[in-house]
Scaffold this motif. Structure first.
Motif, short mmCIF file in Angstrom:
data_model
loop_
_atom_site.label_atom_id
_atom_site.label_comp_id
_atom_site.label_asym_id
_atom_site.label_seq_id
_atom_site.Cartn_x
_atom_site.Cartn_y
_atom_site.Cartn_z
N MET A 29 -1.20 -9.96 -6.88
CA MET A 29 -1.33 -9.96 -8.30
C MET A 29 -2.18 -11.13 -8.45
SD MET A 29 -0.35 -7.38 -9.37
CE MET A 29 -0.28 -7.85 -11.45
N ARG A 30 -2.48 -12.06 -7.65
CA ARG A 30 -3.62 -12.99 -8.01
C ARG A 30 -4.98 -12.55 -8.02
NH1 ARG A 30 -1.57 -17.08 -3.77
NH2 ARG A 30 0.41 -17.51 -4.60
N LEU A 31 -4.91 -11.26 -7.38
CA LEU A 31 -6.51 -10.59 -7.25
C LEU A 31 -6.63 -9.59 -8.14
CD1 LEU A 31 -6.53 -10.54 -3.24
CD2 LEU A 31 -7.53 -12.21 -4.84
N PHE A 32 -5.72 -8.83 -8.53
CA PHE A 32 -5.77 -7.41 -9.20
C PHE A 32 -4.74 -7.60 -10.49
CE2 PHE A 32 -5.83 -6.63 -4.55
CZ PHE A 32 -7.35 -6.17 -4.50
N ASP A 33 -5.47 -6.62 -11.43
CA ASP A 33 -4.64 -6.63 -12.83
C ASP A 33 -3.21 -5.81 -12.64
OD1 ASP A 33 -6.86 -7.95 -13.93
OD2 ASP A 33 -7.74 -5.93 -13.42
N GLU A 34 -3.17 -4.68 -12.09
CA GLU A 34 -2.22 -4.05 -11.89
C GLU A 34 -1.84 -3.54 -10.57
OE1 GLU A 34 -3.06 -1.66 -16.40
OE2 GLU A 34 -2.88 -0.41 -14.55
N MET A 35 -0.50 -3.20 -10.26
CA MET A 35 -0.19 -2.95 -9.01
C MET A 35 0.76 -1.85 -9.07
SD MET A 35 1.37 -4.98 -5.78
CE MET A 35 0.16 -6.36 -5.87
N ILE A 36 0.75 -0.71 -8.06
CA ILE A 36 1.94 0.24 -8.16
C ILE A 36 2.29 0.01 -6.75
CG2 ILE A 36 2.44 2.67 -8.17
CD1 ILE A 36 0.05 3.01 -9.94
N VAL A 68 3.36 -5.12 -12.32
CA VAL A 68 3.38 -4.26 -11.08
C VAL A 68 4.62 -3.22 -11.36
CG1 VAL A 68 4.48 -4.68 -8.91
CG2 VAL A 68 3.51 -6.72 -10.10
N SER A 69 4.55 -2.06 -10.80
CA SER A 69 5.38 -1.04 -11.01
C SER A 69 5.77 -0.44 -9.77
CB SER A 69 5.02 0.06 -11.90
OG SER A 69 3.77 0.38 -11.60
N VAL A 70 6.68 0.50 -9.51
CA VAL A 70 6.98 0.93 -8.30
C VAL A 70 7.59 2.60 -8.30
CG1 VAL A 70 9.40 0.59 -8.49
CG2 VAL A 70 8.41 0.95 -6.25
N GLU A 71 6.92 3.46 -7.60
CA GLU A 71 7.41 4.81 -7.55
C GLU A 71 7.22 5.24 -6.14
OE1 GLU A 71 4.77 6.18 -10.86
OE2 GLU A 71 3.32 7.16 -9.35
N SER A 72 7.85 6.58 -5.81
CA SER A 72 7.35 7.12 -4.64
C SER A 72 6.59 8.19 -4.69
CB SER A 72 8.91 7.69 -4.02
OG SER A 72 9.30 8.72 -4.93
N PHE A 73 6.02 8.40 -3.71
CA PHE A 73 4.88 9.36 -3.65
C PHE A 73 5.09 10.21 -2.08
CE2 PHE A 73 1.76 8.14 -0.32
CZ PHE A 73 1.98 6.63 -0.06
N ASP A 74 4.66 11.45 -2.38
CA ASP A 74 4.46 12.50 -1.01
C ASP A 74 2.86 12.69 -0.86
OD1 ASP A 74 6.85 13.69 -0.36
OD2 ASP A 74 7.01 14.61 -2.46
N GLY A 75 2.70 12.85 0.52
CA GLY A 75 1.46 13.46 0.98
C GLY A 75 0.50 12.35 1.12
N LEU A 76 -0.84 12.54 1.21
CA LEU A 76 -1.88 11.83 1.42
C LEU A 76 -1.81 10.48 0.32
CD1 LEU A 76 -4.99 13.33 2.64
CD2 LEU A 76 -3.46 11.95 3.98
N THR A 77 -2.06 9.18 1.01
CA THR A 77 -1.97 8.02 0.29
C THR A 77 -3.34 7.95 -0.64
OG1 THR A 77 -0.85 6.79 2.10
CG2 THR A 77 -2.09 5.69 0.38
N VAL A 78 -4.33 8.43 0.16
CA VAL A 78 -5.77 8.80 -0.65
C VAL A 78 -5.68 9.19 -1.81
CG1 VAL A 78 -7.06 7.51 1.19
CG2 VAL A 78 -6.94 10.34 1.04
N LYS A 79 -4.88 10.66 -1.69
CA LYS A 79 -4.94 11.70 -2.86
C LYS A 79 -4.16 11.04 -3.96
CE LYS A 79 -5.84 16.01 -0.79
NZ LYS A 79 -5.15 17.23 -0.29
#
Ligand code: ADP
Length: 165
Positions: A29-36, A68-79
């Motif tokens: 967070m010192r480098l970026f504006d938003e993080m998921i 900063v936020s959080v969520e779960s995801f399925d499948g390919l990280t890049v998608k």
């Protein structure tokens, strides 16, 4: 200078989130504006917490961290990163042993999707902390309280208590 917002995803298993992961979040967070923070739903070996439980624990810890936020995801990280319009993937490095695997992963992600990965190195004090070892040591009765946040520690104790009932 551009005023473009840079959004990063920090993907991982986070089973459970550790002080090492949180250190990466703070540094990122010192480098970026938003993080998921992106909790992978794909079944991992020896999974302890469900994706919902992992997301819940992280949500409590980041409640007072703007951006900063959080969520779960399925499948390919890049998608997932593309869906979220994230320009960067963030990963943490503990030691040289992490580098080989992370290097391959980052090269593959760049080859298939053109996305860059940025690495931050953890504080020395968390260089040996891993979720896998925490699960193993805690299940054998070891004290891991200095390696994970307090709230995670109590969930871990509850969970292991339940499992051994
Ligand atoms: P994965 O299964 O994708 O490796 P993890 O939850 O184990 O998911 O790790 C997510 C990211 O956090 C990885 O980049 C990993 O190297 C990094 N990481 C894990 N533990 C630490 C730590 N103690 N310090 C810094 N980075 C860490």
């Amino acid at each position: 200078m551009t005023d473009k917002i840079v959004r990063v995803i920090f993907p991982g298993s986070f089973d459970p989130i550790t002080n090492g992961h949180l250190d990466v979040v703070h540094r990122g967070m010192r480098l970026f504006d938003e993080m998921i923070i992106a909790v992978g739903r794909s079944p991992v070996k020896n999974q302890l917490f469900t994706p919902e439980e992992r997301v819940q624990m992280i949500a409590e810890l980041i409640a007072d961290m703007p951006g900063v936020s959080v969520e779960s995801f399925d499948g390919l990280t890049v998608k997932y990163a593309a869906r979220k319009k994230a320009q960067v993937i963030l990963r943490g490095l503990r030691s040289l042993t992490d580098v080989q695997y992370e290097f391959q992963l980052a090269m593959t992600n760049r080859a298939v999707a053109g996305i860059e990965t940025v690495f931050v190195m953890t504080s020395e004090q968390y260089g040996f902390t891993s979720s896998t070892l925490i699960r193993q040591v805690a299940s054998l009765g070891g004290d891991v309280s200095r390696l994970i946040p307090k709230s995670v520690y109590s969930r871990l104790q509850q969970k292991l208590g339940k499992l051994t009932d």
